[in-house]
Design an enzyme around this catalytic site. Structure first.
Site, PDB file in Angstrom:
ATOM      1  N   GLY A   1     -21.949  28.961  19.078  1.00 55.78           N
ATOM      2  CA  GLY A   1     -21.391  30.200  19.645  1.00 55.78           C
ATOM      3  C   GLY A   1     -20.107  30.648  18.953  1.00 55.78           C
ATOM      4  O   GLY A   1     -19.768  31.837  18.994  1.00 55.78           O
TER       5      GLY A   1
ATOM      6  N   GLU B   1     -27.335  24.083  16.661  1.00 56.29           N
ATOM      7  CA  GLU B   1     -28.102  24.067  17.917  1.00 56.29           C
ATOM      8  C   GLU B   1     -29.326  23.168  17.882  1.00 56.29           C
ATOM      9  O   GLU B   1     -29.644  22.509  18.877  1.00 56.29           O
ATOM     10  CB  GLU B   1     -28.521  25.501  18.300  1.00 56.29           C
ATOM     11  CG  GLU B   1     -27.390  26.353  18.868  1.00 56.29           C
ATOM     12  CD  GLU B   1     -26.548  27.031  17.795  1.00 56.29           C
ATOM     13  OE1 GLU B   1     -26.717  26.733  16.589  1.00 56.29           O
ATOM     14  OE2 GLU B   1     -25.708  27.875  18.172  1.00 56.29           O
TER      15      GLU B   1
ATOM     16  N   GLU C   1     -21.195  32.386  15.885  1.00 57.99           N
ATOM     17  CA  GLU C   1     -21.786  33.649  16.356  1.00 57.99           C
ATOM     18  C   GLU C   1     -20.709  34.658  16.754  1.00 57.99           C
ATOM     19  O   GLU C   1     -20.859  35.861  16.526  1.00 57.99           O
ATOM     20  CB  GLU C   1     -22.729  33.355  17.533  1.00 57.99           C
ATOM     21  CG  GLU C   1     -23.993  32.630  17.073  1.00 57.99           C
ATOM     22  CD  GLU C   1     -24.788  32.003  18.224  1.00 57.99           C
ATOM     23  OE1 GLU C   1     -24.187  31.304  19.063  1.00 57.99           O
ATOM     24  OE2 GLU C   1     -26.008  32.224  18.290  1.00 57.99           O
TER      25      GLU C   1
ATOM     26  N   ALA D   1     -20.762  27.141  22.313  1.00 54.35           N
ATOM     27  CA  ALA D   1     -20.909  27.321  23.761  1.00 54.35           C
ATOM     28  C   ALA D   1     -20.634  25.967  24.401  1.00 54.35           C
ATOM     29  O   ALA D   1     -20.758  24.920  23.746  1.00 54.35           O
ATOM     30  CB  ALA D   1     -22.324  27.786  24.064  1.00 54.35           C
TER      31      ALA D   1
HETATM   32  N1  CAA Z   1     -18.714  22.164  24.372  1.00 55.36           N
HETATM   33  C1  CAA Z   1     -17.994  21.425  25.238  1.00 55.36           C
HETATM   34  N2  CAA Z   1     -17.013  20.589  24.861  1.00 55.36           N
HETATM   35  C2  CAA Z   1     -16.776  20.487  23.551  1.00 55.36           C
HETATM   36  C3  CAA Z   1     -17.490  21.226  22.576  1.00 55.36           C
HETATM   37  C4  CAA Z   1     -18.491  22.111  23.044  1.00 55.36           C
HETATM   38  N3  CAA Z   1     -19.195  22.895  22.221  1.00 55.36           N
HETATM   39  N4  CAA Z   1     -17.028  20.903  21.354  1.00 55.36           N
HETATM   40  C5  CAA Z   1     -16.055  19.999  21.549  1.00 55.36           C
HETATM   41  N5  CAA Z   1     -15.897  19.743  22.867  1.00 55.36           N
HETATM   42  C6  CAA Z   1     -14.960  18.819  23.510  1.00 55.36           C
HETATM   43  C7  CAA Z   1     -15.417  17.363  23.320  1.00 55.36           C
HETATM   44  O1  CAA Z   1     -16.387  17.017  24.281  1.00 55.36           O
HETATM   45  C8  CAA Z   1     -14.102  16.634  23.491  1.00 55.36           C
HETATM   46  O2  CAA Z   1     -13.827  16.547  24.876  1.00 55.36           O
HETATM   47  P1  CAA Z   1     -13.326  15.129  25.530  1.00 55.36           P
HETATM   48  O3  CAA Z   1     -12.000  14.882  24.852  1.00 55.36           O
HETATM   49  O4  CAA Z   1     -13.220  15.430  26.981  1.00 55.36           O
HETATM   50  O5  CAA Z   1     -14.359  14.127  25.154  1.00 55.36           O
HETATM   51  C9  CAA Z   1     -13.070  17.585  22.892  1.00 55.36           C
HETATM   52  O6  CAA Z   1     -13.698  18.885  22.869  1.00 55.36           O
HETATM   53  C10 CAA Z   1     -12.690  17.238  21.468  1.00 55.36           C
HETATM   54  O7  CAA Z   1     -13.888  17.121  20.706  1.00 55.36           O
HETATM   55  P2  CAA Z   1     -14.270  15.819  19.831  1.00 55.36           P
HETATM   56  O8  CAA Z   1     -13.632  14.604  20.412  1.00 55.36           O
HETATM   57  O9  CAA Z   1     -15.760  15.796  19.686  1.00 55.36           O
HETATM   58  O10 CAA Z   1     -13.560  16.185  18.452  1.00 55.36           O
HETATM   59  P3  CAA Z   1     -13.976  15.681  17.007  1.00 55.36           P
HETATM   60  O11 CAA Z   1     -12.846  16.047  16.109  1.00 55.36           O
HETATM   61  O12 CAA Z   1     -14.396  14.253  17.025  1.00 55.36           O
HETATM   62  O13 CAA Z   1     -15.275  16.546  16.600  1.00 55.36           O
HETATM   63  C11 CAA Z   1     -16.579  18.592  16.466  1.00 55.36           C
HETATM   64  C12 CAA Z   1     -15.162  17.950  16.464  1.00 55.36           C
HETATM   65  C13 CAA Z   1     -17.303  18.174  15.197  1.00 55.36           C
HETATM   66  C14 CAA Z   1     -16.399  20.088  16.492  1.00 55.36           C
HETATM   67  C15 CAA Z   1     -17.352  18.081  17.701  1.00 55.36           C
HETATM   68  O14 CAA Z   1     -16.539  18.300  18.851  1.00 55.36           O
HETATM   69  C16 CAA Z   1     -18.654  18.801  17.934  1.00 55.36           C
HETATM   70  O15 CAA Z   1     -19.635  18.503  17.251  1.00 55.36           O
HETATM   71  N6  CAA Z   1     -18.704  19.742  18.918  1.00 55.36           N
HETATM   72  C17 CAA Z   1     -19.920  20.402  19.291  1.00 55.36           C
HETATM   73  C18 CAA Z   1     -20.298  21.472  18.284  1.00 55.36           C
HETATM   74  C19 CAA Z   1     -21.608  22.123  18.642  1.00 55.36           C
HETATM   75  O16 CAA Z   1     -22.647  21.483  18.666  1.00 55.36           O
HETATM   76  N7  CAA Z   1     -21.573  23.442  18.937  1.00 55.36           N
HETATM   77  C20 CAA Z   1     -22.750  24.199  19.283  1.00 55.36           C
HETATM   78  C21 CAA Z   1     -22.932  24.246  20.766  1.00 55.36           C
HETATM   79  S1  CAA Z   1     -24.476  24.965  21.208  1.00 55.36           S
HETATM   80  C22 CAA Z   1     -24.238  26.622  21.174  1.00 55.36           C
HETATM   81  O17 CAA Z   1     -23.185  27.116  20.796  1.00 55.36           O
HETATM   82  C23 CAA Z   1     -25.414  27.426  21.638  1.00 55.36           C
HETATM   83  C24 CAA Z   1     -25.305  28.894  21.467  1.00 55.36           C
HETATM   84  O18 CAA Z   1     -25.549  29.425  20.399  1.00 55.36           O
HETATM   85  C25 CAA Z   1     -25.012  29.748  22.591  1.00 55.36           C
END
Ligand code: CAA
Length: 258
Positions: A109, A132, A112, A64
């Site tokens: 998400g 999460e 999921e 998400a």
């Molecule tokens: N939401 C918003 N933006 C996201 C995102 C997310 N879940 N995942 C990645 N992005 C964005 C980053 O912010 C980045 O944007 P900018 O270039 O503007 O900074 C872009 O996508 C590229 O990401 P990274 O630079 O972080 O890429 P990376 O290769 O270094 O890392 C990754 C990849 C490990 C997937 C890392 O992006 C990451 O950890 N993302 C978050 C994953 C996460 O925690 N997901 C769970 C969200 S909570 C949820 O989903 C709740 C639910 O159940 C409803």
């Protein structure tokens, strides 16, 4: 649609979450678009199988949208979870088979979204996880419910409590994915699988899905009753008559109807 592309090839539809700059993260707008497409899929009787994937070769869906969630009030977070859960439940309840072609990160998400599909095929670079708790929240789009049902409570608890990411091989080992393939072959393998499903009698395939999905939510006696109802319902179809006559005549069915 701003964040989703959708195309039909014969009787197979391919839906692609497309926000590659944000690794296809799901914001409210994308969830609303997804909802609208799923409503169309539900009405379109020419679609026999739905494939869901992500744009690019890095992410299926990285979760998400954290930026959108970061300033949410309790009320807004609740609405966001209701929206995501409602769309994912609609996907799960589609009568046609659904396949997640997991082409990279499937986190939060994203994991999921793959869980509400019937079958998951992953590329070698795919990574799964429910991170999460590292963000101070619980899974919000069904992860606590579906992951446990698919891989068992013990493994689901470990993955959800630690937020640990697992690779495609480990996901296959614990039964989270059906098959791991090379990244370049992913869509070909998924389309072959979709084709092999779509050439079977479509009403019977849908009845199988309904029987399995309803059956796992109830006791076995009730589940067996569902199966009997759905099995006998198939005898109303031309497909049943044509396919059995073809077998007895030692010929193949030309094409199943719908
Ligand atoms: N939401 C918003 N933006 C996201 C995102 C997310 N879940 N995942 C990645 N992005 C964005 C980053 O912010 C980045 O944007 P900018 O270039 O503007 O900074 C872009 O996508 C590229 O990401 P990274 O630079 O972080 O890429 P990376 O290769 O270094 O890392 C990754 C990849 C490990 C997937 C890392 O992006 C990451 O950890 N993302 C978050 C994953 C996460 O925690 N997901 C769970 C969200 S909570 C949820 O989903 C709740 C639910 O159940 C409803």
């Amino acid at each position: 649609m701003e964040n989703i592309s959708f195309e039909k090839r014969d009787n197979i539809a391919v839906l692609k979450i497309s926000r590659p700059k944000f690794l296809n993260a799901l914001n409210s707008n994308t969830l609303l678009e997804l909802d609208s497409i799923i409503e169309d899929v539900k009405r379109d009787k020419d679609i026999y199988v739905l494939v869901i994937t992500g744009e690019g070769n890095k992410a299926f869906v990285a979760g998400a949208d954290i930026k959108e969630m970061s300033n949410m009030s309790v009320f807004e977070a609740r609405e966001f979870s209701i929206l995501g859960n409602s769309v994912f439940r609609k996907i799960e309840k589609l009568e046609i088979p659904t396949i997640a072609a997991v082409n990279g990160y499937a986190l939060g998400g994203g994991c999921e979204l793959s869980l509400c599909c019937d079958i998951r095929i992953a590329s070698e670079n795919a990574k799964f996880g429910q991170p999460e708790v590292t963000l101070g929240i619980t899974p919000g789009f069904g992860g606590t419910q579906r992951l446990a049902r698919i891989v068992g409570t013990s493994r689901a608890k470990e993955l959800i409590y630690t937020g640990r990411m697992i690779d495609a091989k480990e996901a296959e080992k614990i039964g989270l994915v059906n098959k791991v393939v090379t990244q370049e072959n992913l869509m070909d393998e998924v389309m072959d699988l979709a084709n092999s499903i779509s050439k079977n009698a479509p009403i019977a395939v849908r009845m199988c899905k309904v029987a399995i999905n309803r059956g796992i939510e109830v006791d076995i006696e009730t589940g067996i009753q569902y199966e009997t109802e759905l099995f006998s319902h198939c005898f109303l179809t031309e497909d049943q008559r044509d396919a059995m006559a073809a077998f007895l005549d030692k010929r193949k069915v030309d094409k199943f109807k719908n």
